[in-house]
Design an enzyme around this catalytic site. Structure first.
Site, short mmCIF file in Angstrom:
data_model
loop_
_atom_site.label_atom_id
_atom_site.label_comp_id
_atom_site.label_asym_id
_atom_site.label_seq_id
_atom_site.Cartn_x
_atom_site.Cartn_y
_atom_site.Cartn_z
CG ASP A 14 -2.17 0.89 1.00
OD1 ASP A 14 -2.40 1.34 -0.14
OD2 ASP A 14 -2.89 1.12 1.97
N GLY A 15 0.31 2.31 -0.52
CA GLY A 15 0.95 3.61 -0.50
C GLY A 15 0.04 4.61 0.18
CD GLU A 52 -1.28 2.41 -3.52
OE1 GLU A 52 -0.90 1.23 -3.39
OE2 GLU A 52 -2.22 2.89 -2.86
CG ASP A 74 -5.16 -0.31 -1.64
OD1 ASP A 74 -4.17 0.06 -2.31
OD2 ASP A 74 -5.41 0.16 -0.51
CG HIS A 128 -8.95 2.56 3.63
ND1 HIS A 128 -7.94 2.67 4.56
CD2 HIS A 128 -8.52 3.20 2.52
CE1 HIS A 128 -6.95 3.37 4.02
NE2 HIS A 128 -7.27 3.69 2.79
CG ASP A 138 -3.80 2.17 5.32
OD1 ASP A 138 -3.62 2.98 4.39
OD2 ASP A 138 -4.32 2.50 6.41
#
Length: 152
Positions: A14-15, A52, A74, A128, A138
């Site tokens: 994740d970024g 990302e 994501d 999320h 995250d």
């Protein structure tokens, strides 16, 4: 090397970016053979898309030999870039279908080199939304933001 002898790796990336552009962070969590690894980092002035990309690059770079990876992500930007768009970009000299330079070209080229070493199954997860691996990635990306902010 046959697929049966390749290590099996589950990876979540994740970024995060506070402002876009702004202070950014990336996070990667992976597990294989009962072992786990967390990594994170960040940049003072960046974009969410760059973070990302960096999360995937750093996770793949950490693997010392070719692996079979299930990569949970994501970011449709990164997933579609690798699985749908990159072949055409490379064929067109890293230009889009509209003949514009590909944004973040250097990161895409780094990612392309890392992806080529492995067999990757790309799994998109909604961000999320309670996926434990995505939530952990995250949190690592946000830790990367905090570390970067503290270093400024």
């Amino acid at each position: 090397m046959s697929n049966e002898t390749r290590p099996q790796v589950d990876m979540w990336t994740d970024g995060a970016c506070k402002g876009n552009p702004g202070i950014g962070g990336w996070g990667t969590w992976m597990r294989s053979g009962g072992k786990e690894k967390e990594i994170c980092g960040g940049e003072a002035h960046t974009t969410n898309n760059k973070m990302e990309l960096q999360a995937v690059i750093e996770g793949l770079r950490l693997l010392k030999k070719p692996c079979d990876i299930t990569l949970h992500i994501d970011s449709q930007y990164v997933m579609n870039g690798v699985t749908k768009w990159m072949k055409g970009w490379k064929r067109n000299g890293w230009k889009t279908g509209a003949k514009q330079p590909v944004k973040n070209k250097e990161l895409w080229q780094e990612l392309d080199a890392e992806v080529a070493r492995h067999e990757i199954t790309w799994v998109w997860v909604k961000g999320h939304a309670g996926d434990p691996g995505n939530e952990r990635a995250d949190a690592l990306a946000n830790k990367g933001v905090d570390i970067t902010r503290a270093g400024l």
